[in-house]
Scaffold this active site. Structure first.
Site, PDB file in Angstrom:
ATOM      1  N   HIS A 138     -24.999  17.804  24.089  1.00 15.59           N
ATOM      2  CA  HIS A 138     -26.280  17.081  24.121  1.00 15.59           C
ATOM      3  C   HIS A 138     -26.787  16.858  25.556  1.00 15.59           C
ATOM      4  CE1 HIS A 138     -24.326  13.523  25.687  1.00 15.59           C
ATOM      5  NE2 HIS A 138     -23.319  13.857  24.906  1.00 15.59           N
ATOM      6  N   ARG A 160     -27.389  11.006  20.081  1.00 22.79           N
ATOM      7  CA  ARG A 160     -27.719  11.893  21.199  1.00 22.79           C
ATOM      8  C   ARG A 160     -27.604  13.372  20.840  1.00 22.79           C
ATOM      9  NH1 ARG A 160     -22.880   9.159  22.111  1.00 22.79           N
ATOM     10  NH2 ARG A 160     -21.130  10.242  23.116  1.00 22.79           N
ATOM     11  N   GLU A 211     -18.231  13.094  19.455  1.00 22.03           N
ATOM     12  CA  GLU A 211     -17.503  13.113  20.727  1.00 22.03           C
ATOM     13  C   GLU A 211     -16.079  12.618  20.483  1.00 22.03           C
ATOM     14  OE1 GLU A 211     -16.477  14.241  23.263  1.00 22.03           O
ATOM     15  OE2 GLU A 211     -17.968  13.811  24.818  1.00 22.03           O
ATOM     16  N   HIS A 266     -20.886  17.657  21.558  1.00 19.80           N
ATOM     17  CA  HIS A 266     -20.556  16.814  22.716  1.00 19.80           C
ATOM     18  C   HIS A 266     -19.606  17.569  23.643  1.00 19.80           C
ATOM     19  CE1 HIS A 266     -22.231  13.230  20.689  1.00 19.80           C
ATOM     20  NE2 HIS A 266     -21.944  13.956  19.618  1.00 19.80           N
TER      21      HIS A 266
HETATM   22  O1  LIG Z   1     -18.301   9.694  27.778  1.00 19.55           O
HETATM   23  C1  LIG Z   1     -17.821  10.544  27.018  1.00 19.55           C
HETATM   24  O2  LIG Z   1     -17.556  10.317  25.836  1.00 19.55           O
HETATM   25  C2  LIG Z   1     -17.512  11.933  27.577  1.00 19.55           C
HETATM   26  C3  LIG Z   1     -18.757  12.726  27.764  1.00 19.55           C
HETATM   27  O3  LIG Z   1     -19.632  12.694  26.708  1.00 19.55           O
HETATM   28  O4  LIG Z   1     -16.944  11.754  28.815  1.00 19.55           O
HETATM   29  P1  LIG Z   1     -16.088  12.809  29.649  1.00 19.55           P
HETATM   30  O5  LIG Z   1     -17.039  13.777  30.315  1.00 19.55           O
HETATM   31  O6  LIG Z   1     -15.383  11.969  30.666  1.00 19.55           O
HETATM   32  O7  LIG Z   1     -15.155  13.488  28.702  1.00 19.55           O
END
Ligand SMILES: O=C(O)[C@@H](CO)OP(=O)(O)O
Length: 290
Positions: A35, A86, A113, A212
């Site tokens: 996203h 998102r 995510e 994600h």
């Molecule tokens: O904040 C989150 O859930 C992820 C990105 O969407 O973080 P990171 O990039 O640190 O994996």
């Protein structure tokens, strides 16, 4: 096959099915997408299962993504998203830009995510200054390290688990994760991949998965057979389409390709990696490091 030179070199990539040279074997094309930038991406906080809207920049990223895909000639037959706003909002903006708003969309928590557990809401740079950049990199990018779980005392616990959207999952609410490693993301994603997405790909449908950073990384690891110790080096920027070309057994016929301005994409990847660099310690940080 068309190359990826800047300035229109991606035109024609979007045909759903292409005969490979000579043998006539089918190649399936799949577009994976992280996203556009969300509010907490911008604030450098772990966002995970907290529902956040796109920032104005995130909206632009999604629109640019739509333009790139349109110019490359993609005609989607089906879109999959997570149940976080998102990823859904990003798919809307992409389809709107492509004038394909009518394309059917399915959403599942299995594309959500990664669940970052007790890290949710914490600032990555502040965390790195307390626990070290290496530890934060392991939490963020390793394959099988699970962060400390979220519990009821966490300020976002009730917001997540009382959210009505989780009443419609294919598992009971109590069974939903409280923290996940990338491996655990893959474990909950694969049944959906095999039971729902793969049959549609095999029908020859051109599919967009708007997901994600970590659900897309998990799928990429699975499809490309990226070793456990190498996935730590794979980072996906927000709002950039990733093209996968798969043979009839869904093995990649070539490495994944980021579509769009390659220089800007490399800069965006670096920006995401740098989020884990240490900053001066902040105030509200409490998470047990183990
Ligand atoms: O904040 C989150 O859930 C992820 C990105 O969407 O973080 P990171 O990039 O640190 O994996």
């Amino acid at each position: 096959m068309v190359g990826l030179e800047r300035g229109g070199g991606e035109k024609g990539l979007g045909r759903a099915l292409a005969a490979s040279s000579g043998g006539g074997d089918m190649t399936f094309k799949l577009v994976l997408l992280r996203h556009g930038e969300g509010a907490w991406n911008k604030e450098n906080r772990f966002c995970s299962w907290v529902d956040q809207r796109l920032t104005p920049n995130g909206i632009k990223e999604a629109q640019t993504c739509g333009k790139v895909l349109k110019e490359a000639g993609f005609e989607f037959d089906l879109v999959f998203t997570s149940i976080l706003s998102r990823s859904i909002e990003t798919s809307w903006l992409v389809l709107q830009e492509m004038e394909q708003e009518w394309v059917q969309t399915e959403s599942s928590w299995r594309l959500n995510e990664r669940h970052y557990g007790a890290l949710i809401g914490l600032n990555r740079a502040e965390l790195a200054s307390i626990h070290g950049e290496e530890k934060v990199k392991l939490w963020r990018r390793s394959y099988d390290i699970t962060p400390p779980p979220i519990d009821e005392s966490h300020s976002h616990f009730h917001e997540i688990y009382n959210d009505r959207r989780y009443n419609y999952c294919d598992v009971a609410k109590e069974k939903l994760p409280k923290a996940e490693s990338l491996k655990e993301v893959l474990d909950r994603l694969l049944p959906y991949w095999y039971d729902v997405i793969v049959p549609e790909i095999k029908k020859g449908k051109c599919i967009l998965i708007s997901a994600h950073g970590n659900s897309a990384r998990a799928l990429l690891k699975h499809l490309e057979g990226i070793p456990d110790d190498e996935i730590v080096n794979v980072t996906l920027p927000t709002g950039v389409p990733v093209l996968l070309e798969l043979d009839e057994n869904l093995h990649p016929v070539r490495p994944h390709r980021f579509l769009g301005n390659q220089e800007a994409i490399q800069a965006a990847i670096k920006k995401v990696e740098d989020q884990g660099k240490a900053a001066a310690p902040g105030k509200n940080i409490s998470v047990s490091a183990n």
